[in-house]
Design a protein around this motif. Structure first.
Motif, PDB file in Angstrom:
ATOM      1  N   GLY A 247     -65.899 -15.466  50.562  1.00 14.91           N
ATOM      2  CA  GLY A 247     -65.457 -14.324  49.765  1.00 14.91           C
ATOM      3  C   GLY A 247     -63.970 -14.107  49.668  1.00 14.91           C
ATOM      4  O   GLY A 247     -63.533 -13.042  49.204  1.00 14.91           O
ATOM      5  N   MET A 248     -63.143 -15.058  50.058  1.00 10.84           N
ATOM      6  CA  MET A 248     -61.700 -14.847  49.982  1.00 10.84           C
ATOM      7  C   MET A 248     -61.217 -14.976  48.533  1.00 10.84           C
ATOM      8  O   MET A 248     -61.657 -15.863  47.789  1.00 10.84           O
ATOM      9  N   SER A 249     -60.319 -14.098  48.132  1.00  8.32           N
ATOM     10  CA  SER A 249     -59.744 -14.128  46.790  1.00  8.32           C
ATOM     11  C   SER A 249     -58.626 -15.168  46.726  1.00  8.32           C
ATOM     12  O   SER A 249     -57.747 -15.203  47.598  1.00  8.32           O
ATOM     13  N   HIS A 250     -58.650 -16.006  45.699  1.00  5.99           N
ATOM     14  CA  HIS A 250     -57.590 -17.022  45.581  1.00  5.99           C
ATOM     15  C   HIS A 250     -56.250 -16.387  45.263  1.00  5.99           C
ATOM     16  O   HIS A 250     -55.192 -16.924  45.619  1.00  5.99           O
ATOM     17  N   TRP A 251     -56.238 -15.211  44.600  1.00  4.47           N
ATOM     18  CA  TRP A 251     -54.983 -14.511  44.346  1.00  4.47           C
ATOM     19  C   TRP A 251     -54.314 -14.128  45.666  1.00  4.47           C
ATOM     20  O   TRP A 251     -53.103 -14.288  45.832  1.00  4.47           O
ATOM     21  N   VAL A 252     -55.124 -13.625  46.591  1.00  2.32           N
ATOM     22  CA  VAL A 252     -54.617 -13.207  47.900  1.00  2.32           C
ATOM     23  C   VAL A 252     -54.219 -14.408  48.746  1.00  2.32           C
ATOM     24  O   VAL A 252     -53.207 -14.381  49.462  1.00  2.32           O
ATOM     25  N   LEU A 253     -55.003 -15.485  48.670  1.00  3.98           N
ATOM     26  CA  LEU A 253     -54.700 -16.690  49.442  1.00  3.98           C
ATOM     27  C   LEU A 253     -53.319 -17.236  49.102  1.00  3.98           C
ATOM     28  O   LEU A 253     -52.557 -17.630  49.996  1.00  3.98           O
ATOM     29  N   VAL A 254     -52.984 -17.275  47.826  1.00  2.00           N
ATOM     30  CA  VAL A 254     -51.681 -17.805  47.401  1.00  2.00           C
ATOM     31  C   VAL A 254     -50.543 -16.972  47.989  1.00  2.00           C
ATOM     32  O   VAL A 254     -49.519 -17.508  48.427  1.00  2.00           O
ATOM     33  N   VAL A 255     -50.726 -15.648  48.033  1.00  2.00           N
ATOM     34  CA  VAL A 255     -49.682 -14.774  48.585  1.00  2.00           C
ATOM     35  C   VAL A 255     -49.510 -15.014  50.083  1.00  2.00           C
ATOM     36  O   VAL A 255     -48.393 -15.235  50.581  1.00  2.00           O
ATOM     37  N   TYR A 256     -50.612 -14.989  50.824  1.00  2.00           N
ATOM     38  CA  TYR A 256     -50.542 -15.186  52.269  1.00  2.00           C
ATOM     39  C   TYR A 256     -50.053 -16.593  52.614  1.00  2.00           C
ATOM     40  O   TYR A 256     -49.344 -16.783  53.612  1.00  2.00           O
TER      41      TYR A 256
ATOM     42  N   ILE B  80     -51.807  -7.270  40.201  1.00  2.00           N
ATOM     43  CA  ILE B  80     -52.264  -6.993  38.835  1.00  2.00           C
ATOM     44  C   ILE B  80     -53.727  -7.414  38.654  1.00  2.00           C
ATOM     45  O   ILE B  80     -54.527  -6.673  38.074  1.00  2.00           O
ATOM     46  N   PHE B  81     -54.089  -8.595  39.161  1.00  2.00           N
ATOM     47  CA  PHE B  81     -55.418  -9.144  38.888  1.00  2.00           C
ATOM     48  C   PHE B  81     -56.443  -8.839  39.976  1.00  2.00           C
ATOM     49  O   PHE B  81     -57.642  -8.879  39.713  1.00  2.00           O
ATOM     50  N   GLU B  82     -55.998  -8.586  41.190  1.00  3.56           N
ATOM     51  CA  GLU B  82     -56.933  -8.296  42.284  1.00  3.56           C
ATOM     52  C   GLU B  82     -56.843  -6.805  42.614  1.00  3.56           C
ATOM     53  O   GLU B  82     -56.004  -6.366  43.382  1.00  3.56           O
ATOM     54  N   ARG B  83     -57.744  -6.032  42.010  1.00  5.09           N
ATOM     55  CA  ARG B  83     -57.709  -4.575  42.174  1.00  5.09           C
ATOM     56  C   ARG B  83     -58.413  -4.116  43.445  1.00  5.09           C
ATOM     57  O   ARG B  83     -58.227  -2.977  43.876  1.00  5.09           O
TER      58      ARG B  83
ATOM     59  N   MET C   3     -58.664  -3.633  47.038  1.00  4.87           N
ATOM     60  CA  MET C   3     -57.746  -3.658  48.164  1.00  4.87           C
ATOM     61  C   MET C   3     -58.384  -4.244  49.430  1.00  4.87           C
ATOM     62  O   MET C   3     -57.684  -4.702  50.333  1.00  4.87           O
ATOM     63  N   ASP C   4     -59.717  -4.259  49.488  1.00  4.89           N
ATOM     64  CA  ASP C   4     -60.391  -4.842  50.652  1.00  4.89           C
ATOM     65  C   ASP C   4     -60.191  -6.356  50.725  1.00  4.89           C
ATOM     66  O   ASP C   4     -60.341  -6.943  51.795  1.00  4.89           O
ATOM     67  N   ALA C   5     -59.856  -6.961  49.583  1.00  7.98           N
ATOM     68  CA  ALA C   5     -59.652  -8.416  49.557  1.00  7.98           C
ATOM     69  C   ALA C   5     -58.420  -8.835  50.355  1.00  7.98           C
ATOM     70  O   ALA C   5     -58.300 -10.005  50.740  1.00  7.98           O
ATOM     71  N   TRP C   6     -57.509  -7.903  50.601  1.00  7.05           N
ATOM     72  CA  TRP C   6     -56.286  -8.226  51.328  1.00  7.05           C
ATOM     73  C   TRP C   6     -56.492  -8.240  52.836  1.00  7.05           C
ATOM     74  O   TRP C   6     -55.624  -8.711  53.576  1.00  7.05           O
ATOM     75  N   ALA C   7     -57.610  -7.723  53.308  1.00  7.29           N
ATOM     76  CA  ALA C   7     -57.880  -7.661  54.748  1.00  7.29           C
ATOM     77  C   ALA C   7     -58.501  -8.969  55.223  1.00  7.29           C
ATOM     78  O   ALA C   7     -59.545  -9.393  54.724  1.00  7.29           O
ATOM     79  N   ILE C   8     -57.863  -9.629  56.165  1.00  4.79           N
ATOM     80  CA  ILE C   8     -58.406 -10.857  56.747  1.00  4.79           C
ATOM     81  C   ILE C   8     -58.310 -10.756  58.266  1.00  4.79           C
ATOM     82  O   ILE C   8     -57.423 -10.095  58.811  1.00  4.79           O
TER      83      ILE C   8
END
Length: 385
Positions: free
Chosen positions: A45-54, A243-246, A248-253
């Protein structure tokens, strides 16, 4: 004793020549490992938008201290023109390439996406010719070898992904009943969008190596450039992700596969990879760097069979063999170009020495025939200034 010294010099020369090849092959192992780790993270379930940032946040934290201390005496001044190129580098690879690949894969299919991006060496080769970073003379064998080798490499990569064939049990054990099936077909209305996305992805990746090669001429500090590109990639991809990942739970790892994916891809595939690619790019050019990219498919297939229990098909083996042949052709052509460039440099150096010797001889003859008094003399004074 003399033989040992001679052997030591030959070994050092061999390793110096082999360094670019070993570096690029090692990077393909790193990319193959990233593919497997990230696939596990995406399944959870990890977002690729978030993965690129981290990923680029980790790379910035790891690389920046080395860049600050190692290159503090040789780091050139950062001009506004160089800064704009670094902004472009952060946009081309971290933001466009990495995100658009995953979007294209979702809107077409994993098989089509992996096949499509392997036109990278060909696109980079064409762009390098356009920007005068690569010289091609089809009347010369090395240039023909590069053109034909690039085509063979792309053809092998396409065959490896588009043709399966029968299963080949080349390992010492056989997996049973765990074969992955690709969710092949996407909705027809998304297919055109997926193709456009993948085209943008490949051009972004190719453009990254072209701009990187240009930037290194103005800012020849590889570690500092890597740190700045990772920093800009983190900032720019962070804006895009917000912008694309609304959700906020997706940022928690936590300390799980998602954290491992961010840490591994950040250290190996952003920090180390950008630095190694910049060093090799500076010496051998962008075409040499991208020529090795299809090799990661071969490594991924083997690792996938061992780690993810994926089965190896005959098409993968044939495609891998074709890729190796194409790589050898490109590398051989590039090595001949390098040898020719070195020969021209030595020839020019010898010509300059010959001209210097000729001018010195002419000056000596003038002194002998006309006398020392005819030669302009600098007046010296015995008085101290």
């Amino acid at each position: 004793m003399g033989d040992q010294i001679r052997l030591s010099k030959q070994l050092n020369l061999f390793f110096d020549k082999a360094k670019p090849y070993l570096a690029m092959v090692s990077l393909q192992f790193g990319y193959a490992g990233m593919y497997i780790i990230c696939m596990v993270a995406f399944r959870r379930g990890m977002s690729h938008w978030v993965l690129v940032v981290y990923r680029h946040a980790v790379a910035t934290i790891v690389v920046s201290p080395f860049a600050f201390f190692v290159e503090r005496k040789i780091r050139p001044k950062l001009t506004f023109r160089t800064f704009l190129k670094i902004v472009a580098l952060g946009l081309l690879e971290p933001v466009l390439d990495q995100n658009l690949y995953y979007v294209g894969m979702k809107t077409t299919s994993a098989t089509f996406a992996s096949a499509f991006v392997n036109i990278l060496p060909a696109i980079t080769f064409i762009m390098a010719i356009i920007f005068s970073l690569e010289k091609v003379n089809l009347k010369k064998i090395p240039s023909l070898a590069k053109v034909i080798g690039t085509a063979i490499t792309v053809g092998g990569a396409m065959l490896m992904t588009l043709y399966k064939g029968p299963i080949v049990n080349i390992l010492w054990y056989t997996h049973g009943g765990n074969q992955r099936t690709s969710s092949g077909s996407s909705d027809q209305q998304h297919w055109v969008t997926g193709i456009i996305t993948l085209i943008s992805c490949v051009f972004g990746w190719s453009g990254f190596f072209i701009v990187q090669s240009m930037t290194l001429k103005e800012y020849p500090a590889e570690l500092s450039l890597t740190a700045l590109v990772c920093l800009m990639g983190m900032i720019e991809s962070g804006i895009v992700a917000l912008i694309f990942e609304r959700n906020m739970d997706a940022w928690a790892i936590g300390f799980d596969s998602r954290f491992l994916a961010a840490a591994y891809s950040g250290v190996v595939c952003s920090g180390i990879a950008y630095y190694v690619q910049s060093v090799v790019n500076k010496v051998r050019g962008p075409v040499f760097v991208t020529a090795f990219s299809p090799l990661s498919m071969v490594i991924t297939a083997v690792l996938g069979a061992i780690v993810l229990a994926e089965q190896i098909h005959l098409g993968s083996l044939i495609g891998a063999l074709i890729i190796v042949i194409g790589l050898y052709s490109v590398i051989w052509g590039k090595s001949k170009d390098l040898s020719a460039s070195n020969a021209e440099f030595e020839k020019g150096k010898a010509h300059q020495l010959e001209e210097f010797g000729k001018n010195t001889s002419d000056l000596g003859r003038d002194i002998e025939s006309n006398g020392i008094s005819k030669i302009p003399q600098k007046k010296f004074s015995s008085e101290q200034p």
